[in-house]
Write a protein that holds these residues in place. Structure first.
Motif, PDB file in Angstrom:
ATOM      1  N   VAL A  17       0.848  -1.200   0.000  1.00 50.19           N
ATOM      2  CA  VAL A  17       0.000   0.000   0.000  1.00 50.19           C
ATOM      3  C   VAL A  17       0.884   1.250   0.000  1.00 50.19           C
ATOM      4  CG1 VAL A  17      -1.639   1.337   1.398  1.00 50.19           C
ATOM      5  CG2 VAL A  17      -1.995  -1.111   1.066  1.00 50.19           C
ATOM      6  N   MET A  18       1.956   1.235   0.811  1.00 46.44           N
ATOM      7  CA  MET A  18       2.872   2.369   0.854  1.00 46.44           C
ATOM      8  C   MET A  18       3.553   2.575  -0.500  1.00 46.44           C
ATOM      9  SD  MET A  18       6.511   2.923   2.731  1.00 46.44           S
ATOM     10  CE  MET A  18       7.139   1.727   1.591  1.00 46.44           C
ATOM     11  N   LEU A  19       4.046   1.478  -1.102  1.00 45.11           N
ATOM     12  CA  LEU A  19       4.708   1.594  -2.408  1.00 45.11           C
ATOM     13  C   LEU A  19       3.734   2.071  -3.485  1.00 45.11           C
ATOM     14  CD1 LEU A  19       7.074  -1.509  -2.566  1.00 45.11           C
ATOM     15  CD2 LEU A  19       7.733   0.900  -2.574  1.00 45.11           C
ATOM     16  N   ASP A  20       2.501   1.582  -3.424  1.00 48.22           N
ATOM     17  CA  ASP A  20       1.498   2.041  -4.387  1.00 48.22           C
ATOM     18  C   ASP A  20       1.267   3.542  -4.224  1.00 48.22           C
ATOM     19  OD1 ASP A  20      -0.423   1.506  -6.496  1.00 48.22           O
ATOM     20  OD2 ASP A  20      -1.964   1.938  -4.968  1.00 48.22           O
ATOM     21  N   GLY A  21       1.229   3.994  -2.977  1.00 46.88           N
ATOM     22  CA  GLY A  21       1.091   5.441  -2.728  1.00 46.88           C
ATOM     23  C   GLY A  21       2.268   6.216  -3.312  1.00 46.88           C
TER      24      GLY A  21
END
Length: 190
Positions: A89-93
């Motif tokens: 989720v962090m990398l997608d952000g």
């Protein structure tokens, strides 16, 4: 009983020429011999039963400990799996931020001129590099997450099979343990 018929007949023949005292001693000897033979047989059965019982208890404890360790490992793997989901989720952000920054820089580049346009192109090149790295990291982590999920599922299946093995092959200890585990599960779900 345990004396062959021939010995009993021979014993009777011997009695004919023995005195009453000697016959008493022979009778006493035969009674003791039969008793000792029966006791020896009983002790051998008890020892075999005890050995088998101890083996079953040993295996029960060994398998229950293995089950406990497998459950603990699965718990750790699942916690790691949750961490991976949060990282994705962090990398997608971050990927979305890089894409938004690239779009903004493209708009600025289209409106800029001269040296400013060159600096924006360099920034765009840098941001595209970041975006490529972030996408690569995202794909690697996503593949690792899927691999870990598969491993956790396999471990859970094997743990379930071990639980049933304990129930079916570890005697009353295993069956009691299995029933207690079902009761614990019901109480957790309630």
């Amino acid at each position: 009983m345990f004396l062959p018929l021939g010995l009993a007949v021979a014993g009777l023949a011997v009695y004919a020429w023995l005195s009453s005292e000697e016959q008493y001693a022979m009778d006493s000897y035969h009674r003791s011999s039969r008793h000792l033979s029966e006791e020896t047989h009983t002790r051998r059965q008890q020892l075999n039963s005890y050995r088998k019982g101890n083996q079953a208890v040993y295996e029960y404890h060994k398998y229950v400990e293995l089950h406990y360790q497998a459950v603990q490992t699965a718990g750790h793997c699942f916690a790691h799996y949750d961490e991976q989901k949060q990282l994705l989720v962090m990398l997608d952000g971050k990927i979305q931020q890089h894409i938004a920054a690239i779009i903004t820089l493209k708009k600025q580049r289209d409106q800029a001129c001269g040296m400013q346009k060159q600096r924006i192109r360099e920034q765009l090149h840098t941001m595209r590099g970041y975006l490529t790295e972030a996408k690569g990291s995202y794909q690697e982590l996503k593949a690792e997450k899927q691999r870990l999920l598969t491993e956790v599922r396999e471990l859970n299946q094997q743990t379930k099979e071990l639980k049933l093995y304990i129930k079916d092959h570890c005697g009353s200890y295993g069956n009691d343990w299995y029933q207690r585990s079902l009761e614990r599960r019901k109480s957790r779900l309630a």
